[in-house]
Design an enzyme around this catalytic site. Sequence first.
Site, PDB file in Angstrom:
ATOM      1  N   GLU A 123      57.867  32.813  73.797  1.00  0.00           N
ATOM      2  CA  GLU A 123      56.851  31.782  73.572  1.00  0.00           C
ATOM      3  C   GLU A 123      55.483  32.218  74.047  1.00  0.00           C
ATOM      4  OE1 GLU A 123      57.703  27.957  75.329  1.00  0.00           O
ATOM      5  OE2 GLU A 123      55.964  27.044  74.336  1.00  0.00           O
ATOM      6  N   ASP A 128      62.570  31.321  75.601  1.00  0.00           N
ATOM      7  CA  ASP A 128      61.664  30.263  76.048  1.00  0.00           C
ATOM      8  C   ASP A 128      61.739  30.288  77.566  1.00  0.00           C
ATOM      9  OD1 ASP A 128      60.926  26.853  74.967  1.00  0.00           O
ATOM     10  OD2 ASP A 128      60.122  28.073  76.615  1.00  0.00           O
ATOM     11  N   ILE A 160      60.312  28.673  80.014  1.00  0.00           N
ATOM     12  CA  ILE A 160      60.520  27.349  80.602  1.00  0.00           C
ATOM     13  C   ILE A 160      60.370  26.325  79.487  1.00  0.00           C
ATOM     14  CG2 ILE A 160      59.759  25.618  82.273  1.00  0.00           C
ATOM     15  CD1 ILE A 160      58.714  27.894  84.020  1.00  0.00           C
ATOM     16  N   ASP A 161      61.496  25.855  78.980  1.00  0.00           N
ATOM     17  CA  ASP A 161      61.434  24.786  77.981  1.00  0.00           C
ATOM     18  C   ASP A 161      61.388  23.461  78.737  1.00  0.00           C
ATOM     19  OD1 ASP A 161      61.413  23.772  75.336  1.00  0.00           O
ATOM     20  OD2 ASP A 161      63.516  23.244  75.543  1.00  0.00           O
ATOM     21  N   THR A 171      58.061  22.369  79.707  1.00  0.00           N
ATOM     22  CA  THR A 171      57.002  22.800  80.629  1.00  0.00           C
ATOM     23  C   THR A 171      56.305  21.627  81.305  1.00  0.00           C
ATOM     24  OG1 THR A 171      56.584  24.865  79.419  1.00  0.00           O
ATOM     25  CG2 THR A 171      54.803  24.023  80.777  1.00  0.00           C
ATOM     26  N   ASP A 214      62.517  27.329  71.034  1.00  0.00           N
ATOM     27  CA  ASP A 214      63.056  26.018  71.421  1.00  0.00           C
ATOM     28  C   ASP A 214      64.488  25.851  70.932  1.00  0.00           C
ATOM     29  OD1 ASP A 214      59.860  24.764  70.480  1.00  0.00           O
ATOM     30  OD2 ASP A 214      60.605  24.882  72.538  1.00  0.00           O
TER      31      ASP A 214
HETATM   32  C1  LIP Z   1      58.746  21.175  74.447  1.00  0.00           C
HETATM   33  C2  LIP Z   1      59.973  20.904  73.613  1.00  0.00           C
HETATM   34  C3  LIP Z   1      60.178  19.404  73.418  1.00  0.00           C
HETATM   35  C4  LIP Z   1      58.996  18.827  72.722  1.00  0.00           C
HETATM   36  C5  LIP Z   1      57.793  19.049  73.607  1.00  0.00           C
HETATM   37  C6  LIP Z   1      57.545  20.541  73.858  1.00  0.00           C
HETATM   38  P1  LIP Z   1      57.719  23.257  75.728  1.00  0.00           P
HETATM   39  O1  LIP Z   1      58.601  22.568  74.540  1.00  0.00           O
HETATM   40  O2  LIP Z   1      61.079  21.454  74.256  1.00  0.00           O
HETATM   41  O3  LIP Z   1      61.319  19.136  72.657  1.00  0.00           O
HETATM   42  O4  LIP Z   1      59.201  17.476  72.467  1.00  0.00           O
HETATM   43  O5  LIP Z   1      56.674  18.469  72.987  1.00  0.00           O
HETATM   44  O6  LIP Z   1      57.262  21.163  72.645  1.00  0.00           O
HETATM   45  O7  LIP Z   1      56.298  23.136  75.273  1.00  0.00           O
HETATM   46  O8  LIP Z   1      57.970  22.504  76.973  1.00  0.00           O
HETATM   47  O9  LIP Z   1      58.201  24.678  75.788  1.00  0.00           O
END
Ligand code: LIP
Length: 269
Positions: A74, A90, A92-93, A95, A217
């Site tokens: 990412e 990813d 940290i998914d 974030t 994601d």
């Molecule tokens: C997040 C996604 C989540 C989405 C958030 C954001 P990030 O990814 O995992 O499903 O709703 O808006 O995109 O930005 O935390 O890596």
Amino acid sequence: MVRSVPEPRELLKIAIEVAREAAATAYRMRSQGVSVAATKSTVTDVVTAADRAVERQVHDALHRLRPGDAVLGEEYGEAGAGAAVRWIIDPIDGTVNYLYGVPHSAVSLAAEVDGVVVAGVVRNVVTGEEWTAAVGDGAWRDGQRLRCSTESDLGQALVATGFGYDPRRRQHQGRVLVELIPHIRDIRRFGAAALDLCLAAEGRVDAYYEKGLAAWDLAAGGLVATEAGLRVGGLGGATAGPDLVIAAPPGLFAPLHDRLADLDAAGGP
Ligand code: LIP
């Protein structure tokens, strides 16, 4: 020349080893305090120093363990394109959850062979819960085999979703939600797609949908979901991707899909 590509289980072992070290770094950095390092697509699309440090750590570990493989992350994009094995990261998914100290963010790491995800791990940075899958070997959390919900009645379905960072997209997604919510049990918005897919894999929600997911994601959590028995796809037979991801039990996929299609869930900005 015979091309040697490890079995999915071997790639999974590497993914687990690397993801555990990465999650430990994320946890340590969180305990030391994190702040916004930069913003990306919008002022609410944030990246922290931990996102960047974790992805660099994963890159370095994979280069050590699997030199010559490709990576897609990412924060730093793609390197080594064309290799048979590509790792999708990813760091940290979730974030924003991570930034706010909400214990719902994860390291997500998947291995693709010739463009097909064959192994993946999603590890909650705070709780240490770890979801894993290798193609054909089922989905697991901390040693427990996972089976998805068997719900087939949309009106009884607990559905997870998420929203993008663009205000115009969020407005469209909100309009879809307003029309959907009277037709389902309830909605849950946890804030991390990879974890949403894993929660659906073990039936903690019945289904999940979202527009706007990137490969990182979806990759690992999507395999966990599929291996737990969920159907994962887009609209009209499309592959799950940025336009729309729907993950639902076989008996629920069509009614949720059709309702989302009627509501133009894949449309908008
Ligand atoms: C997040 C996604 C989540 C989405 C958030 C954001 P990030 O990814 O995992 O499903 O709703 O808006 O995109 O930005 O935390 O890596």
